[in-house]
Write a protein that holds these residues in place. Structure first.
Motif, PDB file in Angstrom:
ATOM      1  N   THR A  67      -5.714  11.838 -10.081  1.00 37.27           N
ATOM      2  CA  THR A  67      -4.428  12.435  -9.732  1.00 37.27           C
ATOM      3  C   THR A  67      -3.579  11.450  -8.936  1.00 37.27           C
ATOM      4  N   ILE A 100     -16.282   5.547 -15.409  1.00 41.68           N
ATOM      5  CA  ILE A 100     -16.530   5.982 -14.027  1.00 41.68           C
ATOM      6  C   ILE A 100     -16.026   7.406 -13.831  1.00 41.68           C
ATOM      7  N   ALA A 104     -10.686  -0.035 -18.207  1.00 38.55           N
ATOM      8  CA  ALA A 104     -11.761  -1.024 -18.020  1.00 38.55           C
ATOM      9  C   ALA A 104     -12.268  -0.907 -16.593  1.00 38.55           C
ATOM     10  N   ARG A 105     -13.461  -1.408 -16.374  1.00 34.14           N
ATOM     11  CA  ARG A 105     -14.015  -1.372 -15.017  1.00 34.14           C
ATOM     12  C   ARG A 105     -13.647  -2.662 -14.282  1.00 34.14           C
ATOM     13  N   ILE A 106     -13.227  -2.518 -13.046  1.00 36.84           N
ATOM     14  CA  ILE A 106     -12.970  -3.712 -12.231  1.00 36.84           C
ATOM     15  C   ILE A 106     -14.304  -4.192 -11.683  1.00 36.84           C
ATOM     16  N   ALA A 151     -19.468  19.579  -0.950  1.00 38.76           N
ATOM     17  CA  ALA A 151     -18.887  20.695  -1.712  1.00 38.76           C
ATOM     18  C   ALA A 151     -19.592  20.767  -3.053  1.00 38.76           C
ATOM     19  N   PRO A 171     -10.387  20.575   1.703  1.00 36.34           N
ATOM     20  CA  PRO A 171      -9.288  21.230   0.963  1.00 36.34           C
ATOM     21  C   PRO A 171      -8.891  22.623   1.451  1.00 36.34           C
TER      22      PRO A 171
END
Ligand SMILES: Cc1cc2nc3c(=O)[nH]c(=O)nc-3n(C[C@H](O)[C@H](O)[C@H](O)COP(=O)(O)OP(=O)(O)OC[C@H]3O[C@@H](n4cnc5c(N)ncnc54)[C@H](O)[C@@H]3O)c2cc1C
Length: 506
Positions: free
Chosen positions: A21, A49, A190-192, A251, A348
């Protein structure tokens, strides 16, 4: 020096790390607000991920965000299974069986320069037991399952209210992604694997992806979630841990089928043995989650308690999450600004994380730097962000500290906490004089604090002497006219479900 270009002149490229988000809110907002500067904006995220996958309730500020990115509310409701939220009902916080409502709206009408609640307190002392909530249109709409759009020009304070939305977090992120890509934001899945820092001043220069590509940028927005890949890991900005004030640290979230009946236009937060449980109604399901303190219940017991309380069939496996309440000591360091979970987290209870992303973006654009990134801009941003977090922390703390659930270890512990200095100042003004202390960067204003105080029956011993300029008889008349006006307005509202069906075409 490994930098791609000289460190002066306007920012040419912004790289957003993360496609949850926060990442997509940043992409859509920056693309709109900075469009005239024509920076290259890239979002790098890793579908492998994934995202945190929760975050479904908002506060009314979301409406300003949607307007700023020119995304229509009907489209959001349609595309995300969204519903209306007029506030939060707190069940069992004072004691089992007790409930109260925190609305997005005002109470009553102020008169002769005196806030309404002083008149209400005066009548209460005179034996009038009418609850404060009877003078709030938003609460009355919520309790009756109705929808009415707020008026642009309300006749008086009785008509001042607003609404927020509940939505499916993944669908909201996907909607923002479509909008961002349509506005020329480049999207890389892509993954860093590595972060490259400039040899001279340590700023972030580039990242290397798992497919071997290298992506460079002038400014970096870290939306990488709890991991805080750039700000926390690469730049080493420490975390300020607030668990001693807000000790809930886990949570479990799970969606379920909705029970029969109308879709309620509010969130429910129900007190449980070691924390609280949310209920967020969407059109196609209900989001549920138990937020708890691991000192007082273990994960398996928490999951059993949550599953036992569901109103319908579970629609997915339980999602277990761990977090530490607090924030990064600095939100903006060198050429990296963190947003969302990468910058910090407040549980939250008042659905504020998404609004913190939004206010962070607004601040960032207001302080938008050149390529050299004047450190005074970052210092200003950091001061404001810390204040905003602290104000919210104090409001959340009030919810726990006010409980009267005597004999339950978690709740006894929360009642025994010493309020922070900021909260104590507010409590003193309220208890002594029924007054509110307003601070810069308060997310929640007087009516929200009033809902909490009145919800927990934490009322000042006396009303303001200024309320005595109106006689009890005149006051009784005018309060009864206010209730009648609210009843009249409710007659113009429609059922929430009818509004949704009309709006989304369901
Ligand atoms: C239990 C719980 C309940 C919540 N409820 C609410 C609520 O009701 N209302 C509200 O406003 N907020 C709520 N939140 C907060 C809300 O979920 C988040 O603020 C929001 O989802 C933003 O998350 P994010 O984008 O920062 O992180 P994430 O959703 O975790 O996204 C992180 C992104 O970074 C990417 N990433 C990470 N590492 C790499 C890497 N190495 N290479 C490439 N990409 C990478 C991931 O792929 C992902 O796209 C809640 C949070 C929790 C934990």
């Amino acid at each position: 020096m490994t930098g791609e270009a000289a460190m002066d002149g306007p920012v040419r490229s912004i790289v957003i790390v993360g496609g949850g988000t926060a990442g997509w809110m940043a992409a859509t907002y920056l693309a709109r607000r900075l469009g005239h500067l024509r920076p290259d904006i890239t979002v790098i995220e890793s579908a492998a991920i994934g995202t945190v996958g929760v975050g479904e309730a908002t506060v009314p500020a979301i409406r300003d965000f949607l307007a700023a990115i020119e995304l229509g509310e009907p489209e959001v409701l349609r595309e995300t299974g969204g519903t209306i939220k007029y506030g939060i009902r707190f069940d069992g916080w004072k004691r089992e069986g007790h409930r109260f409502f925190h609305p997005f709206g005002l109470y009553g009408v102020a008169a002769r320069g005196v806030a309404f609640h002083h008149y209400w307190l005066k009548m209460r002392a005179a034996g009038d037991a009418t609850p404060l909530s009877d003078y709030c249109l938003a609460t009355q709409l919520a309790e009756r399952g109705l929808f009415l759009p707020p008026s642009d020009r309300p006749a008086n304070d009785l008509g001042v209210f607003n609404f927020a939305v509940h939505f499916d977090a993944s669908k909201f992120a996907a909607l923002l992604r479509r909008l961002a890509v349509a506005n020329n934001v480049r999207h890389i899945d892509a993954r860093i694997d590595a972060v490259e820092r400039d040899g001279d001043d340590g700023r972030v220069a580039a990242v290397t992806l798992d497919d071997g590509r290298r992506v460079a940028g002038d400014l970096w927005i870290d939306c990488s979630g709890f991991r805080s890949l750039l700000l926390g890991e690469a730049l080493g900005v420490p975390y300020v841990d607030w668990r001693h004030w807000l000790p809930c640290d886990r949570a479990i979230a799970i969606p379920c089928a909705a029970a029969d009946g109308p879709t309620t236009p509010f969130t429910v937060a129900t007190a449980r043995a070691a924390g609280w449980q949310w209920r967020i109604p969407l059109r196609h399901r209900v989001g549920n989650g138990y937020v708890y303190c691991s000192d007082h219940v273990d994960d398996d017991a928490a999951e059993r308690a949550l599953l036992a309380s569901l109103e319908g069939e579970p629609l997915a496996a339980p999602n277990r999450l761990r977090f530490t309440t607090g924030h990064r000591a600095r939100f903006w360091e060198k050429n990296v600004v963190a947003l969302g979970l990468a910058s910090g987290f407040l549980e939250p209870l008042e659905s504020t994380s998404i609004s913190l992303i939004q206010s962070g973006l607004e601040r960032f654009v207001a302080l938008f730097p050149d390529k050299d990134v004047d450190p005074r801009l970052a210092a200003t941003y950091n001061r404001q962000s810390v204040l905003e977090f602290e104000r919210l922390r104090d409001f959340l703390l009030l919810h726990y500290w006010s409980n009267r659930r005597v004999g339950e270890p978690f709740w006894d512990r929360m009642r025994a906490l010493a309020p922070t200095e900021g909260l104590q100042i507010k409590l003193d003004a309220w208890r002594a004089g029924g007054e509110f202390v307003r601070n810069e960067w308060d997310t929640f204003q007087d009516p929200s604090w009033l809902s909490m105080y009145a919800g927990f029956d934490d009322l000042p011993a006396r009303h303001s002497p200024l309320a005595d300029q109106v006689s009890e008889r005149d006051l009784a008349d005018s309060l009864s006219r206010m209730r009648a006006a609210i009843a009249g307005t409710l007659g113009h509202a429609e059922p929430h479900d009818a509004f949704l069906a009309r709006t989304v075409g369901a």
